[in-house]
Write a protein that holds these residues in place. Structure first.
Motif, PDB file in Angstrom:
ATOM      1  N   ARG A   1     -18.658 -52.796 -25.557  1.00 49.19           N
ATOM      2  CA  ARG A   1     -17.787 -51.785 -24.946  1.00 49.19           C
ATOM      3  C   ARG A   1     -16.783 -52.386 -23.977  1.00 49.19           C
ATOM      4  NH1 ARG A   1     -22.651 -49.209 -21.783  1.00 49.19           N
ATOM      5  NH2 ARG A   1     -22.467 -50.333 -19.858  1.00 49.19           N
ATOM      6  N   SER A   2     -17.106 -53.510 -23.336  1.00 46.06           N
ATOM      7  CA  SER A   2     -16.149 -54.108 -22.410  1.00 46.06           C
ATOM      8  C   SER A   2     -14.906 -54.606 -23.146  1.00 46.06           C
ATOM      9  CB  SER A   2     -16.786 -55.228 -21.591  1.00 46.06           C
ATOM     10  OG  SER A   2     -17.188 -56.288 -22.418  1.00 46.06           O
ATOM     11  N   PHE A   3     -15.081 -55.045 -24.396  1.00 46.20           N
ATOM     12  CA  PHE A   3     -13.926 -55.461 -25.187  1.00 46.20           C
ATOM     13  C   PHE A   3     -12.975 -54.280 -25.376  1.00 46.20           C
ATOM     14  CE2 PHE A   3     -11.696 -55.727 -29.227  1.00 46.20           C
ATOM     15  CZ  PHE A   3     -11.053 -56.939 -29.096  1.00 46.20           C
TER      16      PHE A   3
ATOM     17  N   GLY B   6     -12.267 -46.850 -18.557  1.00 45.19           N
ATOM     18  CA  GLY B   6     -11.552 -47.854 -19.348  1.00 45.19           C
ATOM     19  C   GLY B   6     -11.963 -47.806 -20.806  1.00 45.19           C
ATOM     20  N   TYR B   7     -13.261 -47.664 -21.060  1.00 48.44           N
ATOM     21  CA  TYR B   7     -13.730 -47.581 -22.452  1.00 48.44           C
ATOM     22  C   TYR B   7     -13.155 -46.342 -23.122  1.00 48.44           C
ATOM     23  CZ  TYR B   7     -16.682 -47.077 -26.542  1.00 48.44           C
ATOM     24  OH  TYR B   7     -17.112 -46.927 -27.831  1.00 48.44           O
TER      25      TYR B   7
ATOM     26  N   GLY C 171     -22.712 -41.561 -19.775  1.00 50.16           N
ATOM     27  CA  GLY C 171     -22.589 -42.860 -20.427  1.00 50.16           C
ATOM     28  C   GLY C 171     -21.492 -42.869 -21.475  1.00 50.16           C
ATOM     29  N   TYR C 172     -21.141 -44.057 -21.897  1.00 46.64           N
ATOM     30  CA  TYR C 172     -19.956 -44.216 -22.741  1.00 46.64           C
ATOM     31  C   TYR C 172     -20.092 -43.596 -24.127  1.00 46.64           C
ATOM     32  CZ  TYR C 172     -21.879 -48.080 -25.517  1.00 46.64           C
ATOM     33  OH  TYR C 172     -22.614 -48.830 -26.367  1.00 46.64           O
ATOM     34  N   LEU C 173     -21.293 -43.475 -24.665  1.00 46.24           N
ATOM     35  CA  LEU C 173     -21.427 -42.892 -26.005  1.00 46.24           C
ATOM     36  C   LEU C 173     -21.253 -41.378 -26.002  1.00 46.24           C
ATOM     37  CD1 LEU C 173     -24.348 -44.950 -27.564  1.00 46.24           C
ATOM     38  CD2 LEU C 173     -21.921 -45.044 -28.145  1.00 46.24           C
ATOM     39  N   LEU C 174     -21.647 -40.738 -24.911  1.00 46.82           N
ATOM     40  CA  LEU C 174     -21.580 -39.279 -24.863  1.00 46.82           C
ATOM     41  C   LEU C 174     -20.444 -38.747 -24.003  1.00 46.82           C
ATOM     42  CD1 LEU C 174     -25.391 -38.498 -24.518  1.00 46.82           C
ATOM     43  CD2 LEU C 174     -23.951 -38.301 -26.558  1.00 46.82           C
ATOM     44  N   GLY C 175     -19.781 -39.581 -23.276  1.00 49.62           N
ATOM     45  CA  GLY C 175     -18.733 -39.082 -22.396  1.00 49.62           C
ATOM     46  C   GLY C 175     -17.948 -40.207 -21.772  1.00 49.62           C
TER      47      GLY C 175
ATOM     48  N   LEU D 125      -8.628 -51.966 -38.011  1.00 49.38           N
ATOM     49  CA  LEU D 125      -9.037 -51.507 -36.682  1.00 49.38           C
ATOM     50  C   LEU D 125     -10.331 -50.693 -36.754  1.00 49.38           C
ATOM     51  CD1 LEU D 125      -8.270 -51.448 -33.687  1.00 49.38           C
ATOM     52  CD2 LEU D 125      -6.832 -49.453 -34.176  1.00 49.38           C
ATOM     53  N   ILE D 126     -10.478 -49.892 -37.779  1.00 48.06           N
ATOM     54  CA  ILE D 126     -11.702 -49.099 -37.953  1.00 48.06           C
ATOM     55  C   ILE D 126     -12.905 -50.033 -38.062  1.00 48.06           C
ATOM     56  CG2 ILE D 126     -12.954 -47.500 -39.458  1.00 48.06           C
ATOM     57  CD1 ILE D 126     -10.157 -46.454 -40.337  1.00 48.06           C
ATOM     58  N   ALA D 127     -12.813 -51.008 -38.943  1.00 47.63           N
ATOM     59  CA  ALA D 127     -13.917 -51.946 -39.138  1.00 47.63           C
ATOM     60  C   ALA D 127     -14.190 -52.738 -37.862  1.00 47.63           C
ATOM     61  CB  ALA D 127     -13.618 -52.880 -40.303  1.00 47.63           C
ATOM     62  N   ALA D 128     -13.143 -53.169 -37.191  1.00 47.02           N
ATOM     63  CA  ALA D 128     -13.317 -53.951 -35.968  1.00 47.02           C
ATOM     64  C   ALA D 128     -14.043 -53.137 -34.899  1.00 47.02           C
ATOM     65  CB  ALA D 128     -11.954 -54.420 -35.442  1.00 47.02           C
ATOM     66  N   PHE D 129     -13.698 -51.880 -34.786  1.00 45.66           N
ATOM     67  CA  PHE D 129     -14.322 -51.035 -33.775  1.00 45.66           C
ATOM     68  C   PHE D 129     -15.816 -50.898 -34.040  1.00 45.66           C
ATOM     69  CE2 PHE D 129     -15.445 -47.225 -31.438  1.00 45.66           C
ATOM     70  CZ  PHE D 129     -14.777 -47.420 -30.243  1.00 45.66           C
ATOM     71  N   HIS D 130     -16.173 -50.697 -35.279  1.00 35.49           N
ATOM     72  CA  HIS D 130     -17.593 -50.536 -35.626  1.00 35.49           C
ATOM     73  C   HIS D 130     -18.350 -51.864 -35.633  1.00 35.49           C
ATOM     74  CE1 HIS D 130     -17.536 -46.278 -36.360  1.00 35.49           C
ATOM     75  NE2 HIS D 130     -16.373 -46.436 -36.962  1.00 35.49           N
ATOM     76  N   ASP D 131     -17.669 -52.941 -35.972  1.00 38.63           N
ATOM     77  CA  ASP D 131     -18.324 -54.243 -36.046  1.00 38.63           C
ATOM     78  C   ASP D 131     -18.466 -54.919 -34.687  1.00 38.63           C
ATOM     79  OD1 ASP D 131     -18.532 -53.957 -38.773  1.00 38.63           O
ATOM     80  OD2 ASP D 131     -16.807 -55.243 -39.229  1.00 38.63           O
ATOM     81  N   ARG D 132     -17.703 -54.448 -33.720  1.00 37.41           N
ATOM     82  CA  ARG D 132     -17.716 -55.081 -32.392  1.00 37.41           C
ATOM     83  C   ARG D 132     -18.164 -54.050 -31.357  1.00 37.41           C
ATOM     84  NH1 ARG D 132     -13.087 -59.078 -30.619  1.00 37.41           N
ATOM     85  NH2 ARG D 132     -14.348 -60.269 -29.191  1.00 37.41           N
ATOM     86  N   PRO D 133     -19.471 -53.908 -31.163  1.00 39.19           N
ATOM     87  CA  PRO D 133     -19.960 -52.851 -30.271  1.00 39.19           C
ATOM     88  C   PRO D 133     -19.814 -53.153 -28.787  1.00 39.19           C
ATOM     89  CG  PRO D 133     -21.791 -54.101 -31.156  1.00 39.19           C
ATOM     90  CD  PRO D 133     -20.545 -54.642 -31.807  1.00 39.19           C
TER      91      PRO D 133
END
Length: 171
Positions: A75-77, A23-24, A14-18, A65-73
């Protein structure tokens, strides 16, 4: 699965562990690359690739970008950033080419890990959105270099790869 019925797996956590080479994964690595560049040269003028990643993410700086990555979970984005990476790689951008090479190498490592554990020669079926891009091209080259030459690239949804693989194995 090999002709004896043995199955092996590499990755697929899965995307969180690997999700190596997906694309993600490629989008996340693009974000990390932009962040590393900003750390090396804070305030330096961004190159075209960095500007494109920031623009696609809807921010104007690496800090944002750091904040956006954490604020927008969603994964398709973030997986959508892979299109930008692929486009830049296709146009010869060095950073994007390195990211594409890394994605292909990750996928190659997973594929060869399975192939080494099964009785071969085995067919390989490639599926997913990036297989019809420069990522898939580089991956196919790496597979051939390692002796995996029976490679089929799906032109349909990856879930339909099982029948293609079964036909290749058992006719």
């Amino acid at each position: 699965m090999d002709p004896t019925g043995r199955e092996r797996r590499a990755g697929g956590w899965g995307y969180l562990l690997g999700d190596e080479g997906s694309g993600y994964w490629l989008g996340r690595e693009a974000v990390r690359t932009v962040l590393r560049a900003d750390q090396r040269e804070p305030g330096a003028a961004a190159d075209e690739f960095t500007r494109a990643i920031l623009s696609e993410a809807g921010v104007s700086s690496a800090v944002e970008l750091i904040a956006a990555f954490h604020d927008r979970p969603d994964r398709s984005f973030w997986a959508g950033l892979s299109r930008t990476v692929v486009e830049f790689a296709g146009n010869g951008d060095t950073v994007a080419r390195e990211l594409v090479q890394g994605a292909a190498e990750e996928l190659h490592a997973l594929t060869t890990a399975v192939a080494q554990q099964l009785d071969g020669p085995l067919p390989v079926v490639l599926g997913g959105g990036l297989t019809h891009t420069v990522v898939g091209e580089v991956l196919q080259e790496l597979l051939v270099e390692s002796g995996l030459t029976d490679v089929t690239v799906l032109n349909r949804e990856p879930v339909l790869g099982a029948p293609v693989l079964a036909k290749a194995l058992w006719g």
